[in-house]
Design a protein around this motif. Structure first.
Motif, PDB file in Angstrom:
ATOM      1  N   VAL A 197       0.835  -1.210   0.000  1.00  0.00           N
ATOM      2  CA  VAL A 197       0.000   0.000   0.000  1.00  0.00           C
ATOM      3  C   VAL A 197       0.865   1.253   0.000  1.00  0.00           C
ATOM      4  N   LEU A 198       1.867   1.317   0.872  1.00  0.00           N
ATOM      5  CA  LEU A 198       2.694   2.524   0.931  1.00  0.00           C
ATOM      6  C   LEU A 198       3.459   2.764  -0.366  1.00  0.00           C
ATOM      7  N   LEU A 199       3.965   1.704  -0.978  1.00  0.00           N
ATOM      8  CA  LEU A 199       4.669   1.885  -2.249  1.00  0.00           C
ATOM      9  C   LEU A 199       3.702   2.322  -3.354  1.00  0.00           C
ATOM     10  N   MET A 200       2.460   1.853  -3.300  1.00  0.00           N
ATOM     11  CA  MET A 200       1.461   2.300  -4.270  1.00  0.00           C
ATOM     12  C   MET A 200       1.096   3.766  -4.012  1.00  0.00           C
ATOM     13  N   VAL A 201       0.961   4.154  -2.759  1.00  0.00           N
ATOM     14  CA  VAL A 201       0.701   5.568  -2.431  1.00  0.00           C
ATOM     15  C   VAL A 201       1.838   6.427  -2.965  1.00  0.00           C
ATOM     16  N   HIS A 202       3.056   5.963  -2.780  1.00  0.00           N
ATOM     17  CA  HIS A 202       4.227   6.694  -3.285  1.00  0.00           C
ATOM     18  C   HIS A 202       4.097   6.918  -4.785  1.00  0.00           C
ATOM     19  N   SER A 203       3.696   5.887  -5.496  1.00  0.00           N
ATOM     20  CA  SER A 203       3.519   5.975  -6.943  1.00  0.00           C
ATOM     21  C   SER A 203       2.357   6.897  -7.307  1.00  0.00           C
ATOM     22  N   LEU A 204       1.216   6.719  -6.639  1.00  0.00           N
ATOM     23  CA  LEU A 204       0.033   7.537  -6.952  1.00  0.00           C
ATOM     24  C   LEU A 204       0.264   9.017  -6.688  1.00  0.00           C
ATOM     25  N   LYS A 205       1.057   9.338  -5.679  1.00  0.00           N
ATOM     26  CA  LYS A 205       1.334  10.742  -5.344  1.00  0.00           C
ATOM     27  C   LYS A 205       2.457  11.314  -6.206  1.00  0.00           C
ATOM     28  N   GLY A 206       3.119  10.480  -6.994  1.00  0.00           N
ATOM     29  CA  GLY A 206       4.196  10.963  -7.858  1.00  0.00           C
ATOM     30  C   GLY A 206       5.395  11.470  -7.073  1.00  0.00           C
ATOM     31  N   LEU A 207       5.687  10.837  -5.958  1.00  0.00           N
ATOM     32  CA  LEU A 207       6.814  11.268  -5.138  1.00  0.00           C
ATOM     33  C   LEU A 207       8.124  10.839  -5.797  1.00  0.00           C
ATOM     34  N   ARG A 208       9.196  11.519  -5.440  1.00  0.00           N
ATOM     35  CA  ARG A 208      10.513  11.206  -6.007  1.00  0.00           C
ATOM     36  C   ARG A 208      10.877   9.758  -5.759  1.00  0.00           C
ATOM     37  N   ARG A 209      11.292   9.093  -6.798  1.00  0.00           N
ATOM     38  CA  ARG A 209      11.625   7.674  -6.700  1.00  0.00           C
ATOM     39  C   ARG A 209      13.118   7.520  -6.423  1.00  0.00           C
ATOM     40  N   SER A 210      13.492   7.833  -5.186  1.00  0.00           N
ATOM     41  CA  SER A 210      14.895   7.685  -4.811  1.00  0.00           C
ATOM     42  C   SER A 210      14.961   7.015  -3.448  1.00  0.00           C
ATOM     43  N   GLY A 211      16.119   6.500  -3.146  1.00  0.00           N
ATOM     44  CA  GLY A 211      16.310   5.844  -1.866  1.00  0.00           C
ATOM     45  C   GLY A 211      15.807   4.410  -1.880  1.00  0.00           C
ATOM     46  N   THR A 212      15.812   3.824  -0.717  1.00  0.00           N
ATOM     47  CA  THR A 212      15.391   2.436  -0.545  1.00  0.00           C
ATOM     48  C   THR A 212      13.863   2.358  -0.545  1.00  0.00           C
ATOM     49  N   PRO A 213      13.325   1.155  -0.694  1.00  0.00           N
ATOM     50  CA  PRO A 213      11.872   1.014  -0.558  1.00  0.00           C
ATOM     51  C   PRO A 213      11.371   1.541   0.795  1.00  0.00           C
ATOM     52  N   GLU A 214      12.151   1.336   1.859  1.00  0.00           N
ATOM     53  CA  GLU A 214      11.754   1.845   3.173  1.00  0.00           C
ATOM     54  C   GLU A 214      11.711   3.364   3.179  1.00  0.00           C
ATOM     55  N   ASP A 215      12.657   4.022   2.500  1.00  0.00           N
ATOM     56  CA  ASP A 215      12.640   5.483   2.389  1.00  0.00           C
ATOM     57  C   ASP A 215      11.364   5.943   1.678  1.00  0.00           C
ATOM     58  N   ARG A 216      10.996   5.231   0.623  1.00  0.00           N
ATOM     59  CA  ARG A 216       9.783   5.595  -0.111  1.00  0.00           C
ATOM     60  C   ARG A 216       8.530   5.351   0.740  1.00  0.00           C
ATOM     61  N   MET A 217       8.551   4.291   1.546  1.00  0.00           N
ATOM     62  CA  MET A 217       7.418   4.021   2.428  1.00  0.00           C
ATOM     63  C   MET A 217       7.270   5.128   3.464  1.00  0.00           C
ATOM     64  N   VAL A 218       8.379   5.558   4.046  1.00  0.00           N
ATOM     65  CA  VAL A 218       8.341   6.643   5.041  1.00  0.00           C
ATOM     66  C   VAL A 218       7.854   7.933   4.380  1.00  0.00           C
TER      67      VAL A 218
END
Length: 190
Positions: free
Chosen positions: A18-39
């Motif tokens: 869910v958090l990785l999908m939210v990251h994608s849906l919000k168009g957030l910067r795709r950098s760092g680890t998956p945990e960074d993107r989840m945070v």
């Protein structure tokens, strides 16, 4: 002070998706680890409840992934706060929200809270959810700041007050939801 491994892994897998999908849906910067993107995605999910339904829909349509209802229901209860992690007590860690005059007995997913924060006696930005009959630390600690040694006595006093007024909760009741009300409105107290 952790969930059983099967429950913990079921939650972690769904929460991660869910958090990785939210990251994608919000168009957030795709950098760092998956945990960074989840945070990075977590505050958006905590503030925008509709993102969960959007994420669940996208996961099912795009990837054929359907989260167990118990995991989706737990994610709906996400409360992201700067929690006072006072100390460990018995089978839980003591988390307080002094401004709300409420506290919770929180367990870790696969590691005790102490292992993720380094120690009690701190303020930690963290997500807490109701899952499997417990209040659970989401395992993604954000900012961690130790409080001054003199502050511990003040927080111990707040904890005593929270307990004396029945606002310390260890077991969520059915229908528990963090939004729009404080976590305590649906919890059983001690």
């Amino acid at each position: 002070m952790i969930l059983d491994p099967g429950s913990a892994h079921a939650f972690m897998d769904g929460y991660r998706q869910v958090l990785l999908m939210v990251h994608s849906l919000k168009g957030l910067r795709r950098s760092g680890t998956p945990e960074d993107r989840m945070v990075a995605a977590r505050p958006h999910l905590a503030r925008e409840a509709e993102l969960l339904d959007d994420s669940l829909d996208c996961l099912e349509r795009r990837r054929g992934i359907r989260l167990p209802a118990r995991v989706a229901d737990a994610i709906r209860t996400l409360d992201l706060e700067p929690w006072v992690y006072l100390r460990d007590a018995g089978d839980h860690s003591i988390f307080l929200l002094p401004e709300r005059v409420v506290g919770f007995g929180v367990v870790g997913l696969t590691q005790p809270v102490r292992e993720l924060t380094g120690r009690p006696g701190c303020v930690v930005e963290a997500g807490v959810v109701a899952f499997e009959g417990r209040f659970v630390f989401d395992g993604l600690p954000g900012m961690i700041r130790a409080f001054d040694p003199g502050a511990r006595d003040g927080f111990e006093g707040i904890y005593s007050n929270v307990c004396s007024i029945g606002a310390f909760h260890v077991i969520p009741k059915g229908g528990f939801a963090a939004h729009p009300h404080p976590l305590a409105q649906q919890g059983r107290h001690v």
